[in-house]
Design a protein around this motif. Sequence first.
Motif, PDB file in Angstrom:
ATOM      1  N   UNK A   1      45.322  54.975  48.975  1.00 40.55           N
ATOM      2  CA  UNK A   1      43.941  54.475  48.883  1.00 40.55           C
ATOM      3  C   UNK A   1      43.415  55.142  47.907  1.00 40.55           C
ATOM      4  N   UNK A   2      43.317  56.741  47.690  1.00 38.30           N
ATOM      5  CA  UNK A   2      42.345  57.227  46.695  1.00 38.30           C
ATOM      6  C   UNK A   2      43.287  57.538  45.381  1.00 38.30           C
ATOM      7  N   UNK A   3      44.466  57.041  45.245  1.00 34.87           N
ATOM      8  CA  UNK A   3      45.220  57.443  44.083  1.00 34.87           C
ATOM      9  C   UNK A   3      44.573  56.485  42.896  1.00 34.87           C
ATOM     10  N   UNK A   4      44.239  57.411  41.977  1.00 32.54           N
ATOM     11  CA  UNK A   4      43.285  56.857  40.572  1.00 32.54           C
ATOM     12  C   UNK A   4      44.186  56.111  39.504  1.00 32.54           C
ATOM     13  N   UNK A   5      45.449  55.899  39.949  1.00 30.32           N
ATOM     14  CA  UNK A   5      46.370  55.322  38.875  1.00 30.32           C
ATOM     15  C   UNK A   5      46.154  53.872  39.186  1.00 30.32           C
ATOM     16  N   UNK A   6      46.793  52.941  38.278  1.00 30.12           N
ATOM     17  CA  UNK A   6      46.614  51.382  38.568  1.00 30.12           C
ATOM     18  C   UNK A   6      47.447  51.021  40.049  1.00 30.12           C
ATOM     19  N   UNK A   7      48.389  51.935  40.470  1.00 26.93           N
ATOM     20  CA  UNK A   7      49.214  51.627  41.563  1.00 26.93           C
ATOM     21  C   UNK A   7      48.286  51.870  42.827  1.00 26.93           C
ATOM     22  N   UNK A   8      47.195  52.840  42.631  1.00 27.24           N
ATOM     23  CA  UNK A   8      46.347  53.102  43.696  1.00 27.24           C
ATOM     24  C   UNK A   8      45.069  51.965  43.571  1.00 27.24           C
ATOM     25  N   UNK A   9      44.803  51.231  42.651  1.00 21.37           N
ATOM     26  CA  UNK A   9      43.984  50.264  42.516  1.00 21.37           C
ATOM     27  C   UNK A   9      44.566  49.249  43.179  1.00 21.37           C
ATOM     28  N   UNK A  10      45.713  48.862  43.154  1.00 24.21           N
ATOM     29  CA  UNK A  10      46.334  47.711  43.676  1.00 24.21           C
ATOM     30  C   UNK A  10      46.440  47.974  45.418  1.00 24.21           C
ATOM     31  N   UNK A  11      46.515  49.195  45.767  1.00 19.94           N
ATOM     32  CA  UNK A  11      46.449  49.389  47.110  1.00 19.94           C
ATOM     33  C   UNK A  11      45.181  49.033  47.684  1.00 19.94           C
ATOM     34  N   UNK A  12      43.924  49.589  46.783  1.00 20.64           N
ATOM     35  CA  UNK A  12      42.631  49.002  47.169  1.00 20.64           C
ATOM     36  C   UNK A  12      42.326  47.735  47.099  1.00 20.64           C
ATOM     37  N   UNK A  13      43.068  46.858  46.223  1.00 23.51           N
ATOM     38  CA  UNK A  13      42.743  45.437  46.150  1.00 23.51           C
ATOM     39  C   UNK A  13      43.168  44.763  47.440  1.00 23.51           C
ATOM     40  N   UNK A  14      44.277  45.334  47.982  1.00 24.87           N
ATOM     41  CA  UNK A  14      44.774  44.998  49.209  1.00 24.87           C
ATOM     42  C   UNK A  14      44.161  45.314  50.284  1.00 24.87           C
ATOM     43  N   UNK A  15      43.555  46.534  50.499  1.00 28.07           N
ATOM     44  CA  UNK A  15      42.785  47.131  51.608  1.00 28.07           C
ATOM     45  C   UNK A  15      41.525  46.252  51.711  1.00 28.07           C
ATOM     46  N   UNK A  16      40.833  45.992  50.369  1.00 28.99           N
ATOM     47  CA  UNK A  16      39.373  45.779  50.413  1.00 28.99           C
ATOM     48  C   UNK A  16      39.245  44.205  50.753  1.00 28.99           C
ATOM     49  N   UNK A  17      40.372  43.394  50.271  1.00 24.85           N
ATOM     50  CA  UNK A  17      40.385  42.070  50.351  1.00 24.85           C
ATOM     51  C   UNK A  17      40.333  41.549  52.003  1.00 24.85           C
ATOM     52  N   UNK A  18      41.394  42.417  52.607  1.00 21.36           N
ATOM     53  CA  UNK A  18      41.464  42.234  53.988  1.00 21.36           C
ATOM     54  C   UNK A  18      40.459  42.594  54.676  1.00 21.36           C
ATOM     55  N   UNK A  19      39.635  43.945  54.173  1.00 16.38           N
ATOM     56  CA  UNK A  19      38.608  44.519  54.860  1.00 16.38           C
ATOM     57  C   UNK A  19      37.354  43.654  54.962  1.00 16.38           C
TER      58      UNK A  19
END
Length: 363
Positions: free
Chosen positions: A77-95
């Motif tokens: 979740x805290x990864x600052x790379x594009x891979x981390x942004x993809x995880x945040x997209x998944x998390x924040x949409x669902x949340x």
Amino acid sequence: MRVSVPGIPQAILAAAGSSPAPSLPAAIERISTFLAPGNATVITGAGVSVDSGIRAYRGKDGRYTNPNYKPIFYHELIDETPRGYAFRQRYWLRSYLGYPPVRDALPNTTHYALAALQYAGLVPRLITQNVDGLHHKALRGVWDEARLRERILELHGTLHKVHCNHGHTVDRETFQDWLSAANPQWKAYADDLERTGRQPRTNPDGDVVLEGVEYETFVVPHCPSCMLEGRRNSVLKPEVIFFGESIRQQVRERSFEDVEKGDRLFVVGTTLATYSAFRLLKHALQLKKPVLMLNVGPTRADSIAELDKIDLPTSAVLREVVKALVGVRAVEDPVIREMLASGITRPPLDDDGEDVTGPGAAG
């Protein structure tokens, strides 16, 4: 990095018997006798919030019992790379879609019974693993925010605040507004869900189950405070402890202190699968403090000989325990009287349309 979802050891599950639960009068008497001297510390888990319509983590249809479930870990979740942004997209949409049902949930009879025990002075300290804020709701209006923080410790944090990795904090409603402004198409979808009542299955941390969704269309906004400081930063997370994240030292130390200050420990509605809570029970036992557990189904602590456990739903007994302990105050004290008359009983439905208050409805 290897991080796993905590669970109950298979050896304990395999050894779990089907010993008969005590009668309700016997259970009420045992709990009342245990709590009567006062100065008890309480630990609660997700099972306490099931009657508020918030699904438990484990047990029948629990998210953590699904072998195919893959949570997002803290380092992802805290990864600052594009891979981390993809995880945040998944998390924040669902949340984003799952937060409103948790936000709007109401305390149930167990929350109010425990609130009455706190108000009456029998339970000076309550430690909760839940991030829904329902213990606070049950006492809000009776105690101010400073008193609530003093008497209730949120061991795993809260869904109701969000912070960035540079320490800027914002309340969750404001962050929801930011997400809405950045994602008008998802705002329209969320409004339609609310209008039609077609809310996706919501988990205790505000996450929802979504199928066939392209998460890359979701925009995670940048922290405005960081932008004022000259940086673009989308690394934001709720103030909830993720798998692989350490509990803050201040919270950890206070949790041990709350156990140490109590003369006894009452554990309610939790499997203790998470080590941060299980170690508190072990600490109490090491200090020779009596421990009583009220939970339906097997727990991580079932193999501990010193543990006294009652296998019954919390809603079946705690109101009557309060009445037995406070006596005439149940009628004469308007605050306690209102608490004993308050609380919903609205468990969520499982995937087969049945309520989830059966064995294992705990966190």
